[in-house]
Design a protein around this motif. Sequence first.
Motif, PDB file in Angstrom:
ATOM      1  N   GLY A  61       0.811  -1.206   0.000  1.00 33.19           N
ATOM      2  CA  GLY A  61       0.000   0.000   0.000  1.00 33.19           C
ATOM      3  C   GLY A  61       0.846   1.257   0.000  1.00 33.19           C
ATOM      4  N   GLN A  80       0.271   5.202   1.131  1.00 33.59           N
ATOM      5  CA  GLN A  80      -0.628   6.122   1.820  1.00 33.59           C
ATOM      6  C   GLN A  80      -0.056   7.533   1.728  1.00 33.59           C
ATOM      7  OE1 GLN A  80       0.459   3.358   4.311  1.00 33.59           O
ATOM      8  NE2 GLN A  80      -0.845   2.141   2.983  1.00 33.59           N
ATOM      9  N   SER A 134      -3.064  -1.214  -2.716  1.00 33.04           N
ATOM     10  CA  SER A 134      -3.974  -0.100  -2.487  1.00 33.04           C
ATOM     11  C   SER A 134      -3.215   1.214  -2.437  1.00 33.04           C
ATOM     12  CB  SER A 134      -4.735  -0.304  -1.172  1.00 33.04           C
ATOM     13  OG  SER A 134      -3.832  -0.317  -0.070  1.00 33.04           O
ATOM     14  N   TYR A 135      -3.949   2.283  -2.788  1.00 29.29           N
ATOM     15  CA  TYR A 135      -3.416   3.642  -2.694  1.00 29.29           C
ATOM     16  C   TYR A 135      -4.427   4.492  -1.941  1.00 29.29           C
ATOM     17  CZ  TYR A 135      -2.361   8.464  -4.078  1.00 29.29           C
ATOM     18  OH  TYR A 135      -2.112   9.813  -4.069  1.00 29.29           O
ATOM     19  N   LEU A 136      -3.968   5.194  -0.905  1.00 26.66           N
ATOM     20  CA  LEU A 136      -4.797   6.097  -0.113  1.00 26.66           C
ATOM     21  C   LEU A 136      -4.327   7.516  -0.345  1.00 26.66           C
ATOM     22  CD1 LEU A 136      -6.801   6.930   2.170  1.00 26.66           C
ATOM     23  CD2 LEU A 136      -4.946   6.465   3.798  1.00 26.66           C
ATOM     24  N   VAL A 139      -6.110   1.119 -11.787  1.00 22.27           N
ATOM     25  CA  VAL A 139      -6.324   0.194 -10.697  1.00 22.27           C
ATOM     26  C   VAL A 139      -7.392  -0.827 -11.092  1.00 22.27           C
ATOM     27  CG1 VAL A 139      -7.823   1.940  -9.604  1.00 22.27           C
ATOM     28  CG2 VAL A 139      -7.092  -0.029  -8.293  1.00 22.27           C
ATOM     29  N   GLY A 176      -6.968  -4.313  -7.160  1.00 17.15           N
ATOM     30  CA  GLY A 176      -6.461  -3.230  -6.344  1.00 17.15           C
ATOM     31  C   GLY A 176      -7.519  -2.201  -6.049  1.00 17.15           C
ATOM     32  N   SER A 177      -7.134  -1.174  -5.273  1.00 15.44           N
ATOM     33  CA  SER A 177      -8.096  -0.162  -4.863  1.00 15.44           C
ATOM     34  C   SER A 177      -7.405   1.173  -4.672  1.00 15.44           C
ATOM     35  CB  SER A 177      -8.791  -0.572  -3.560  1.00 15.44           C
ATOM     36  OG  SER A 177      -7.853  -0.629  -2.491  1.00 15.44           O
ATOM     37  N   MET A 178      -8.197   2.243  -4.850  1.00 14.32           N
ATOM     38  CA  MET A 178      -7.767   3.599  -4.510  1.00 14.32           C
ATOM     39  C   MET A 178      -8.858   4.219  -3.659  1.00 14.32           C
ATOM     40  SD  MET A 178      -6.892   6.925  -6.900  1.00 14.32           S
ATOM     41  CE  MET A 178      -6.768   8.577  -6.167  1.00 14.32           C
ATOM     42  N   TYR A 225     -12.418   2.448  -6.955  1.00 17.44           N
ATOM     43  CA  TYR A 225     -12.049   3.812  -6.560  1.00 17.44           C
ATOM     44  C   TYR A 225     -13.170   4.327  -5.671  1.00 17.44           C
ATOM     45  CZ  TYR A 225     -11.585   8.900  -6.742  1.00 17.44           C
ATOM     46  OH  TYR A 225     -11.498  10.234  -6.402  1.00 17.44           O
TER      47      TYR A 225
END
Length: 659
Positions: free
Chosen positions: A230, A232, A248-250, A262, A273-275, A296
């Motif tokens: 991840g 962040q 993941s990206y925050l 993503v 994956g997720s954002m 997203y």
Amino acid sequence: MKLSLSHNSVSWIRVFIVLVMAGLAAPCLAQDNSWTSPVSGNWEDAPSWSLGLPATNQTLWLTNYGWKAVQIGSGTAANFPQSLNVNSIVISSPTNSFNSLVLNYVGANTPLTLRTMSVGSNSAVTMNSSALQINGPSGEGMTIGGEFNQNDSVVGGNQINVGYNGPGIYNFTSGYLAVSQLWLGGQYGGVLNQTGGTNAFGITHLDGGNGNYVLSNGFFGGAIYFDGGGFQQYGGWVQTNLTIFRGSYLLAGGLLQGGVMVPSGNGWTAGGGSMLQTGGTNDGSLAIGSYGYGTYTMSNGVSFAGTVSVGDFGAYSQWDGIQTISGGISIAEDQVNFEEYEGGEFNLYGGQVSSSGIYFGGYYTQTGGTNMVAGNMTMQGYENTTLRLSDGLLAANNVVINPGYVGGVYLTGGTLIVTNTLWLGNNPGFPYWEGFNAGGRVIVSDISMAPQSSFSCGDGVINQSGTLTLANASVYAGSNTMQFGRLCLSDGGNTNSTLYLPSGASLVHFADSSSMTWSNDSILIIANWSGSLFGGGAQQIIFGNSSTALIAAQFAQIQFQNPAGLAAGTYPARILSSGEIVPDTGRPTCPNMALKPQSIGMQVTLQGEPGRTYSIEVSTDLVHWVTWTNQTTSDGRIAITDTESTHCPARFYRAKLEP
């Protein structure tokens, strides 16, 4: 935006270039040189080392018992520079011990140069205004299973691994991190905390589920390979494209300047994956779910996306924040595996979205918020394309609905505004379900319905100002007032269009349509009608506000099918003075009268045609009749009390229509 560099920053970069360009000389066999003192000391304290002052091709071991730090200072660089070029350094600590290596204001001109370094658990390296060059071959370099602190320093070279020989933490507060490969994760888990400085070089690998990069301040401009870890961002500036294969990206703060994909593909496997954006500013396009399952989610912040594309395995969800999309939104439909239908999802729960246009074959769901589409919104599906609006505001210039075999627009709340034309293709469009109580409001200029399309707003409200064009289409009225514009019957091949009325009260109001040219072979069938032949009943279909709102030729193209209260069959239409159309039975419609005794006399109620004049006559013997009153109805109903009836033992009433 440009990265501004001070004179000191330029000096650091020169040092970095020198470090990176340094040759990787083939080493001789290394000798082991161990720190033997139980207490802290300086690097150049020769008696504290088992082989004396460190030298080239030595492996230095800081692993003995005790709580201590070995310091490299400016004096070390000035007087013993040759001791700062070694083969390897190993730092670890026995139980109840802690060993540290401190580079304290050594400067940038004489970096500590080595092939490999290992920092074990319960151990640390701290750099203050110093430089470190790692020249190990690919796959080797510095391995951190303890703690590494970089303050106003330069770290350059080949590779750093955090979390592979113990739980690793890299704290980067200022300076330059300039390695070609940075790996975070491993068996034990590794994290890099950046609170300042610049990391704009090489590749950062977020490995497995244990690799994390946390940016609170500073600049990041390198590449990131997401493989389960991840990133962040709570502040700072990221200037790179993010391709999230797995992980993941925050974005909680700061600025992201670059596109996000993503997930991404790795050439042979789909990712996942997720954002998540809870704040900050995103200045780049979003590609979601094109190479595997991707999401997203936006709960706050600001986004200026060039485009937003949602693949058939993707989901966009917004709860708050502002999303501005200059290049439009696309939502894909699975066109391969229809047995298990997949489609991209765009879910707006709150916040604001503005875009140049929307094109989708998947799912659009809005339960709140505002979506302003400057251009067209096009639904083009093959099987189950669906738009659901239950709350909020959705506005577009033109809306094209062509949902495929099933699907369509389900309006249960909220407001849909179409500035120009709502076009319904030859599929359900706004489908109708028996017993389904929809809601919401549609505000539109023109509605054009192709053959086999349907329009139903249930118990919602329709406000149309332009033209409703039907070509072998179906319109389902609800219990609320449906205000349509001018009606035009177009040639639909199979020429019948149908207006279905509900079982209860309903009011369908069209604008004056006498100026419209209807196709000669088109018929409008009115089904389930249960109003009053005199007009003004529970169900009303009204054109304009007078009998001139339709021309005679148009009456011939309207038919009532099995109207309530009449024998089964098809009846032509006739228009009343109010503009309401009712079935034409082919004979005069007799008025209905009702009597109700009152304390002051007899209440007489007459139900007749709106706008017509009726005379009411009275008699005491059914032989001699005299006119009692003449009344002109405005809504088809007359109610008057005969006070003279109290003086008559018997009194009879009859009414007739005046010419």
